[in-house]
Scaffold this active site. Structure first.
Site, mmCIF file in Angstrom:
data_model
loop_
_atom_site.group_PDB
_atom_site.id
_atom_site.type_symbol
_atom_site.label_atom_id
_atom_site.label_comp_id
_atom_site.label_asym_id
_atom_site.label_seq_id
_atom_site.Cartn_x
_atom_site.Cartn_y
_atom_site.Cartn_z
ATOM 1 N N SER A 65 0.788 -1.226 0.000
ATOM 2 C CA SER A 65 0.000 0.000 0.000
ATOM 3 C C SER A 65 0.828 1.287 0.000
ATOM 4 O O SER A 65 1.511 1.571 -0.964
ATOM 5 C CB SER A 65 -0.933 -0.068 1.204
ATOM 6 O OG SER A 65 -1.871 0.938 1.143
ATOM 7 N N ASP A 278 -2.115 1.393 -3.318
ATOM 8 C CA ASP A 278 -3.042 0.337 -3.757
ATOM 9 C C ASP A 278 -4.471 0.864 -3.888
ATOM 10 O O ASP A 278 -5.429 0.095 -3.966
ATOM 11 C CB ASP A 278 -2.982 -0.902 -2.850
ATOM 12 C CG ASP A 278 -3.423 -0.628 -1.430
ATOM 13 O OD1 ASP A 278 -3.466 0.552 -1.032
ATOM 14 O OD2 ASP A 278 -3.734 -1.598 -0.707
ATOM 15 N N GLU A 370 -10.935 7.155 8.160
ATOM 16 C CA GLU A 370 -9.764 7.588 8.891
ATOM 17 C C GLU A 370 -9.343 8.926 8.298
ATOM 18 O O GLU A 370 -9.612 9.195 7.110
ATOM 19 C CB GLU A 370 -8.634 6.567 8.748
ATOM 20 C CG GLU A 370 -8.995 5.241 9.382
ATOM 21 C CD GLU A 370 -7.848 4.245 9.335
ATOM 22 O OE1 GLU A 370 -7.422 3.808 10.399
ATOM 23 O OE2 GLU A 370 -7.384 3.908 8.231
ATOM 24 N N ASN A 372 -6.638 9.746 7.291
ATOM 25 C CA ASN A 372 -5.743 9.522 6.148
ATOM 26 C C ASN A 372 -6.483 9.198 4.847
ATOM 27 O O ASN A 372 -5.857 8.940 3.818
ATOM 28 C CB ASN A 372 -4.704 8.440 6.473
ATOM 29 C CG ASN A 372 -5.335 7.070 6.735
ATOM 30 O OD1 ASN A 372 -6.435 6.786 6.296
ATOM 31 N ND2 ASN A 372 -4.616 6.217 7.456
ATOM 32 N N PRO A 499 2.198 2.825 18.293
ATOM 33 C CA PRO A 499 3.095 2.140 17.366
ATOM 34 C C PRO A 499 2.376 1.892 16.044
ATOM 35 O O PRO A 499 1.202 1.505 16.040
ATOM 36 C CB PRO A 499 3.392 0.812 18.080
ATOM 37 C CG PRO A 499 2.247 0.598 19.005
ATOM 38 C CD PRO A 499 1.680 1.933 19.354
ATOM 39 N N ARG A 507 4.167 6.494 15.777
ATOM 40 C CA ARG A 507 3.594 7.726 15.226
ATOM 41 C C ARG A 507 3.226 8.690 16.360
ATOM 42 O O ARG A 507 2.734 8.260 17.406
ATOM 43 C CB ARG A 507 2.331 7.421 14.424
ATOM 44 C CG ARG A 507 2.580 6.544 13.208
ATOM 45 C CD ARG A 507 1.381 6.549 12.263
ATOM 46 N NE ARG A 507 1.459 5.453 11.308
ATOM 47 C CZ ARG A 507 2.212 5.461 10.207
ATOM 48 N NH1 ARG A 507 2.960 6.506 9.922
ATOM 49 N NH2 ARG A 507 2.218 4.412 9.389
HETATM 50 C C1 G16 Z 1 -3.365 0.651 6.456
HETATM 51 C C2 G16 Z 1 -4.701 0.462 7.126
HETATM 52 C C3 G16 Z 1 -5.243 1.793 7.597
HETATM 53 C C4 G16 Z 1 -4.223 2.474 8.490
HETATM 54 C C5 G16 Z 1 -2.870 2.564 7.795
HETATM 55 C C6 G16 Z 1 -1.773 3.068 8.700
HETATM 56 O O1 G16 Z 1 -3.536 1.442 5.323
HETATM 57 O O2 G16 Z 1 -5.587 -0.155 6.233
HETATM 58 O O3 G16 Z 1 -6.444 1.553 8.266
HETATM 59 O O4 G16 Z 1 -4.640 3.738 8.841
HETATM 60 O O5 G16 Z 1 -2.470 1.275 7.352
HETATM 61 O O6 G16 Z 1 -1.642 2.186 9.793
HETATM 62 P P1 G16 Z 1 -0.514 2.352 10.864
HETATM 63 O O7 G16 Z 1 -0.654 3.732 11.418
HETATM 64 O O8 G16 Z 1 -0.785 1.285 11.874
HETATM 65 O O9 G16 Z 1 0.805 2.214 10.170
HETATM 66 P P2 G16 Z 1 -2.756 1.130 3.978
HETATM 67 O O10 G16 Z 1 -3.368 2.062 3.005
HETATM 68 O O11 G16 Z 1 -1.297 1.401 4.249
HETATM 69 O O12 G16 Z 1 -3.034 -0.316 3.720
#
Ligand code: G16
Length: 543
Positions: A65, A278, A370, A372, A499, A507
């Site tokens: 992703s 993705d 989210e 993001n 984390p 983060r």
């Molecule tokens: C994935 C998850 C999202 C999440 C993101 C970041 O997104 O599907 O729900 O917000 O990772 O996660 P983390 O903060 O735990 O690194 P993606 O688009 O990277 O598959």
């Protein structure tokens, strides 16, 4: 029966070649691509067991992703198109880390414990993103599926949401749509054009859009959509795959850095969109006359969508419970607006769309995003029935009829299985078109609190644990008290640490009223984190 059944799975090519412990994280396994082959082989095996357990097709997507090119990973998709059930995430982690000699006994244990009928058929639908490492990893997964005689439908290069879509279409025998990529494009484009065709007087809205595809697989889907949407939406594509994946472009870069991606021309007040590697996340942005960058992220999309549904429900006279789900990253400005202006119930859950999706199922119409840009809208079957039946009511006023028809039709524009950048974008475009808004008008709804994010590298990110939807840090002991003291110095200050489940970092999020203070607040909290949680490398700071 069991141990005989698994006897053909020994394959030295996919033996474990390193000892790194790897965990099913926020969205599957994700790490450096060169240590993933054995994991992919084992996930191929596991996908077959999951398919037999659920008596349905399972999805397997090779992608990392938003991560940079050297990483890769895998996301498993459950039968209704949702993320893999949490208890199986644990099983997946155990299977990924078991020694080669124990693989057969572990598979035997899983099938006994989960009561799996090994004689049942299995179907796995696979797909991959454009990373250089994806074909090799896909081959590893396919070898695993074949070793257990699973049936395979390989979609090749697809966005993650397209794979989710095909899984749910397959498992509903086509009731959700035709289980092909053509089916996906055609379903979304047809309803998009038809809703658009019924609306005139679109005031400030223009159909021109600049789209940054992160140099990822989404660019392929966008090119297809350009053909299907000709005349309705004018998409100019940038970062179409000719540059480096997610490098200074894409939804994650734009959201975190709050800046223009590479290559998109800086044209005043022009609506721009970034999707991620993705294509399951989307954010909007523009630059104004003073060359100031404006971000309209997942919170903005959520509020736009929730307000639209609320308006349609009110006008049509349909009584359904609408709710919104966010995470700790949601801007305080958006949460205030949702609660106080929209008066829509709002819930907060931990990061990861799997958590948001689950919570959103509690509402008749659940909007989840989210910050993001990862999210969608889901509808209870009963809600869909109520809307459809209402549309048949002959005693409705013209306004009620129009709102009900729109509500009924817009459901088909939404990929309910998971966040889908392109379906979400078409939904936003539909709403802006209906309202006759440009991006400036959209932004006027509420003010975001200034906010910043930082990444901190620590020796072991697992020592950071949290509670209360990640808004409170339990360990290292004492860190939360220090964060509280720091935050209390800033008006409308808020900050939390957690984390990451996709990158080897912690983060830090910070927001406060004053834009000149927000970098200082984020840096102070990151520094606390660095000192109290074993920071490594240079100490992060924002100026
Ligand atoms: C994935 C998850 C999202 C999440 C993101 C970041 O997104 O599907 O729900 O917000 O990772 O996660 P983390 O903060 O735990 O690194 P993606 O688009 O990277 O598959």
């Amino acid at each position: 029966m069991e141990s005989n059944y698994f006897q053909n799975i020994v394959n030295v090519e996919y033996n474990r070649k390193n000892d790194k412990y790897i965990e099913y994280g926020t969205a599957g396994f994700r790490t450096k691509s060169d240590i993933l082959e054995h994991v992919l082989y084992r996930m191929g095996l596991l996908a077959v067991l999951r398919s037999k357990a659920k008596r349905a097709a399972i999805g397997l997507m090779i992608t990392a992703s938003h991560n940079l090119e050297p990483d890769n990973g895998i996301k498993l998709v459950d039968p209704a198109g949702e993320m893999l059930e949490a208890s199986w995430e644990t099983i997946a982690t155990i299977l990924a880390n078991v020694q080669d000699n124990d693989l057969i006994s572990m598979l035997t244990h899983i099938s006994t414990k989960e009561n799996i009928d090994l004689s049942a058929p299995a179907m796995v639908i696979t797909g991959r993103d454009t990373r250089k490492s994806s074909p090799v990893l896909l081959n590893a997964a396919l070898a695993g599926i074949r070793a257990l005689n699973g049936n395979i439908t390989d979609l090749g290069l697809v966005t993650t949401p397209q794979l989710h879509y095909v899984v749910v279409c397959t498992n509903t025998s086509g009731a959700y749509g035709d289980p092909t990529l053509q089916g996906y494009y055609s379903k979304l484009a047809t309803v998009f054009k038809s809703i658009r065709g019924t609306e005139k007087n679109n005031k400030k809205y223009t159909s021109v859009l600049q789209l940054d595809a992160a140099n990822g697989v989404g660019a392929i889907a966008v090119k297809e959509f350009q053909r299907y949407l000709k005349g309705a939406l004018d998409i100019n594509l940038f970062n179409d795959g000719s540059g480096d994946l997610n490098h200074m472009c894409g939804a994650d870069y734009v959201k975190v850095q709050q800046t223009m991606p590479l290559n998109i021309p800086s044209e005043t007040n022009v609506r721009c969109v970034s999707i991620d590697g993705d294509a399951d996340r989307v954010v909007y942005f523009y630059v104004d006359e003073d060359n100031k960058f404006h971000l309209l992220d997942g919170d903005r999309i959520a509020t736009l969508v929730a307000a639209y549904f609320k308006e349609l429900l009110t006008t049509s006279g349909i009584s359904l419970q609408l709710g919104l789900v966010q995470t700790a990253y949601a801007n305080g400005g958006s949460t205030d607006y949702i609660s106080n202006v929209l008066e829509v119930p709002v819930a907060c859950v931990p990061t990861g769309v799997k958590h948001l999706h689950k919570k959103a199922l509690e509402f008749d119409i659940g909007v989840y995003f989210e910050a993001n840009g990862h999210g969608t809208v889901i509808f209870k079957d009963t809600a869909k029935e109520i809307i459809k039946n209402h549309a048949k009511n002959e005693n409705l006023s013209e306004a009620q009829k129009a709102a009900t028809t729109k509500l009924r039709d817009v459901i088909d524009l939404i990929n309910e299985t998971v966040g889908d950048a392109l379906s979400d974008m078409l939904l936003v475009e539909t709403i802006l078109h209906a309202k006759g808004w440009d991006i400036i008008e959209w932004e006027k709804s509420y003010n975001d609190l200034p906010n910043k994010q930082l990444k901190v590298s620590v020796k072991d990110r697992n020592i950071i644990t949290t509670k209360n939807a990640e808004r409170y840090c339990l360990t290292p002991v004492g860190l939360q008290e220090e964060i509280d003291k720091t935050v209390s110095k800033y008006s409308r200050g808020r900050s939390f640490v957690r984390p990451s489940g996709t990158e080897d970092i912690v983060r830090v999020y910070a927001e406060c009223e004053n834009s000149s203070d927000v970098c200082k607040l984020a840096t102070e909290v990151a520094s606390l984190m660095y000192r109290l949680a074993g920071g490594v490398g240079p100490e992060p700071s924002l100026s």
